[in-house]
Design a protein around this motif. Structure first.
Motif, PDB file in Angstrom:
ATOM      1  N   TYR A  50      10.050 -10.687  -8.275  1.00  0.00           N
ATOM      2  CA  TYR A  50       8.909 -10.399  -7.410  1.00  0.00           C
ATOM      3  C   TYR A  50       8.087  -9.235  -7.961  1.00  0.00           C
ATOM      4  O   TYR A  50       6.855  -9.319  -8.045  1.00  0.00           O
ATOM      5  CB  TYR A  50       9.379 -10.079  -5.985  1.00  0.00           C
ATOM      6  CG  TYR A  50       8.248  -9.609  -5.109  1.00  0.00           C
ATOM      7  CD1 TYR A  50       7.343 -10.507  -4.565  1.00  0.00           C
ATOM      8  CD2 TYR A  50       8.064  -8.246  -4.859  1.00  0.00           C
ATOM      9  CE1 TYR A  50       6.288 -10.081  -3.786  1.00  0.00           C
ATOM     10  CE2 TYR A  50       7.013  -7.806  -4.075  1.00  0.00           C
ATOM     11  CZ  TYR A  50       6.131  -8.725  -3.541  1.00  0.00           C
ATOM     12  OH  TYR A  50       5.081  -8.285  -2.778  1.00  0.00           O
ATOM     13  N   LEU A  51       8.751  -8.140  -8.320  1.00  0.00           N
ATOM     14  CA  LEU A  51       8.039  -6.972  -8.832  1.00  0.00           C
ATOM     15  C   LEU A  51       7.240  -7.307 -10.090  1.00  0.00           C
ATOM     16  O   LEU A  51       6.106  -6.868 -10.254  1.00  0.00           O
ATOM     17  CB  LEU A  51       9.026  -5.833  -9.123  1.00  0.00           C
ATOM     18  CG  LEU A  51       9.696  -5.207  -7.897  1.00  0.00           C
ATOM     19  CD1 LEU A  51      10.818  -4.271  -8.332  1.00  0.00           C
ATOM     20  CD2 LEU A  51       8.678  -4.474  -7.044  1.00  0.00           C
ATOM     21  N   ARG A  52       7.836  -8.081 -10.975  1.00  0.00           N
ATOM     22  CA  ARG A  52       7.140  -8.472 -12.211  1.00  0.00           C
ATOM     23  C   ARG A  52       5.974  -9.419 -11.945  1.00  0.00           C
ATOM     24  O   ARG A  52       4.981  -9.394 -12.653  1.00  0.00           O
ATOM     25  CB  ARG A  52       8.112  -9.143 -13.174  1.00  0.00           C
ATOM     26  CG  ARG A  52       9.140  -8.232 -13.779  1.00  0.00           C
ATOM     27  CD  ARG A  52       9.995  -9.041 -14.768  1.00  0.00           C
ATOM     28  NE  ARG A  52      11.179  -8.343 -15.167  1.00  0.00           N
ATOM     29  CZ  ARG A  52      11.227  -7.423 -16.126  1.00  0.00           C
ATOM     30  NH1 ARG A  52      10.138  -7.091 -16.771  1.00  0.00           N
ATOM     31  NH2 ARG A  52      12.360  -6.832 -16.440  1.00  0.00           N
ATOM     32  N   GLY A  53       6.102 -10.252 -10.919  1.00  0.00           N
ATOM     33  CA  GLY A  53       5.091 -11.269 -10.665  1.00  0.00           C
ATOM     34  C   GLY A  53       3.977 -10.864  -9.725  1.00  0.00           C
ATOM     35  O   GLY A  53       2.954 -11.544  -9.641  1.00  0.00           O
ATOM     36  N   GLU A  54       4.143  -9.765  -9.015  1.00  0.00           N
ATOM     37  CA  GLU A  54       3.148  -9.340  -8.024  1.00  0.00           C
ATOM     38  C   GLU A  54       2.058  -8.527  -8.711  1.00  0.00           C
ATOM     39  O   GLU A  54       2.235  -7.347  -9.022  1.00  0.00           O
ATOM     40  CB  GLU A  54       3.813  -8.531  -6.914  1.00  0.00           C
ATOM     41  CG  GLU A  54       2.874  -8.028  -5.837  1.00  0.00           C
ATOM     42  CD  GLU A  54       2.028  -9.122  -5.242  1.00  0.00           C
ATOM     43  OE1 GLU A  54       0.797  -9.092  -5.461  1.00  0.00           O
ATOM     44  OE2 GLU A  54       2.586  -9.997  -4.548  1.00  0.00           O
ATOM     45  N   THR A  55       0.911  -9.143  -8.954  1.00  0.00           N
ATOM     46  CA  THR A  55      -0.165  -8.496  -9.710  1.00  0.00           C
ATOM     47  C   THR A  55      -0.744  -7.279  -8.995  1.00  0.00           C
ATOM     48  O   THR A  55      -1.259  -6.373  -9.651  1.00  0.00           O
ATOM     49  CB  THR A  55      -1.300  -9.493 -10.005  1.00  0.00           C
ATOM     50  OG1 THR A  55      -1.781 -10.036  -8.768  1.00  0.00           O
ATOM     51  CG2 THR A  55      -0.795 -10.612 -10.900  1.00  0.00           C
ATOM     52  N   ARG A  56      -0.632  -7.230  -7.655  1.00  0.00           N
ATOM     53  CA  ARG A  56      -1.206  -6.098  -6.914  1.00  0.00           C
ATOM     54  C   ARG A  56      -0.461  -4.791  -7.155  1.00  0.00           C
ATOM     55  O   ARG A  56      -0.978  -3.718  -6.826  1.00  0.00           O
ATOM     56  CB  ARG A  56      -1.249  -6.410  -5.425  1.00  0.00           C
ATOM     57  CG  ARG A  56      -2.195  -7.575  -5.095  1.00  0.00           C
ATOM     58  CD  ARG A  56      -2.148  -7.927  -3.643  1.00  0.00           C
ATOM     59  NE  ARG A  56      -0.853  -8.537  -3.344  1.00  0.00           N
ATOM     60  CZ  ARG A  56      -0.450  -8.870  -2.127  1.00  0.00           C
ATOM     61  NH1 ARG A  56      -1.226  -8.636  -1.089  1.00  0.00           N
ATOM     62  NH2 ARG A  56       0.728  -9.426  -1.938  1.00  0.00           N
ATOM     63  N   ILE A  57       0.747  -4.850  -7.725  1.00  0.00           N
ATOM     64  CA  ILE A  57       1.490  -3.613  -8.003  1.00  0.00           C
ATOM     65  C   ILE A  57       1.844  -3.486  -9.485  1.00  0.00           C
ATOM     66  O   ILE A  57       2.661  -2.671  -9.866  1.00  0.00           O
ATOM     67  CB  ILE A  57       2.768  -3.515  -7.135  1.00  0.00           C
ATOM     68  CG1 ILE A  57       3.677  -4.727  -7.352  1.00  0.00           C
ATOM     69  CG2 ILE A  57       2.423  -3.310  -5.671  1.00  0.00           C
ATOM     70  CD1 ILE A  57       5.043  -4.603  -6.720  1.00  0.00           C
ATOM     71  N   ALA A  58       1.195  -4.280 -10.317  1.00  0.00           N
ATOM     72  CA  ALA A  58       1.492  -4.264 -11.752  1.00  0.00           C
ATOM     73  C   ALA A  58       1.242  -2.898 -12.378  1.00  0.00           C
ATOM     74  O   ALA A  58       1.849  -2.561 -13.393  1.00  0.00           O
ATOM     75  CB  ALA A  58       0.668  -5.332 -12.471  1.00  0.00           C
ATOM     76  N   GLU A 109       0.827  -1.210   0.000  1.00  0.00           N
ATOM     77  CA  GLU A 109       0.000   0.000   0.000  1.00  0.00           C
ATOM     78  C   GLU A 109       0.860   1.258   0.000  1.00  0.00           C
ATOM     79  O   GLU A 109       0.530   2.246  -0.656  1.00  0.00           O
ATOM     80  CB  GLU A 109      -0.969  -0.004   1.184  1.00  0.00           C
ATOM     81  CG  GLU A 109      -2.076  -1.024   1.028  1.00  0.00           C
ATOM     82  CD  GLU A 109      -2.853  -0.850  -0.276  1.00  0.00           C
ATOM     83  OE1 GLU A 109      -3.211   0.289  -0.630  1.00  0.00           O
ATOM     84  OE2 GLU A 109      -3.087  -1.870  -0.950  1.00  0.00           O
ATOM     85  N   THR A 110       1.962   1.244   0.722  1.00  0.00           N
ATOM     86  CA  THR A 110       2.871   2.391   0.726  1.00  0.00           C
ATOM     87  C   THR A 110       3.489   2.574  -0.655  1.00  0.00           C
ATOM     88  O   THR A 110       3.593   3.699  -1.150  1.00  0.00           O
ATOM     89  CB  THR A 110       3.969   2.213   1.793  1.00  0.00           C
ATOM     90  OG1 THR A 110       3.343   2.082   3.073  1.00  0.00           O
ATOM     91  CG2 THR A 110       4.919   3.394   1.810  1.00  0.00           C
ATOM     92  N   LEU A 111       3.891   1.484  -1.284  1.00  0.00           N
ATOM     93  CA  LEU A 111       4.421   1.585  -2.647  1.00  0.00           C
ATOM     94  C   LEU A 111       3.385   2.192  -3.583  1.00  0.00           C
ATOM     95  O   LEU A 111       3.712   3.015  -4.437  1.00  0.00           O
ATOM     96  CB  LEU A 111       4.841   0.209  -3.174  1.00  0.00           C
ATOM     97  CG  LEU A 111       6.173  -0.319  -2.714  1.00  0.00           C
ATOM     98  CD1 LEU A 111       6.399  -1.729  -3.259  1.00  0.00           C
ATOM     99  CD2 LEU A 111       7.301   0.594  -3.140  1.00  0.00           C
TER     100      LEU A 111
END
Length: 73
Positions: free
Chosen positions: A30-38, A3-5
């Motif tokens: 991780y960044l590429r695979g995490e759909t919540r921050i795509a 949420e902070t990101l």
């Protein structure tokens, strides 16, 4: 946390390779695979400055080398 990101909406991420590693870092995976921050700007644009392991967690005079690496990026 995620949420902070989302609130910060970074333009880029500074990552570091493991010693002797080549290719994608674990954090990049991780960044590429995490759909919540795509939808983060930095993730969508794959804006990752990947420092060599020797500069990623350094101190003393190597900080200037890291800063020059990032400036060139």
């Amino acid at each position: 946390d995620l949420e902070t990101l989302r609130r910060l909406q970074p333009d880029a991420f500074v990552l570091s390779t493991s010693t002797g590693a080549a290719g994608e870092t674990a954090t990049e995976q991780y960044l590429r695979g995490e759909t919540r921050i795509a939808d983060l700007k930095a993730v969508a644009a794959a804006s990752y400055c990947v420092l060599p392991a020797t500069l990623g967690g350094t101190d003393a005079h190597f900080l200037m080398d890291a800063a020059e690496f990032m400036a060139a990026w």
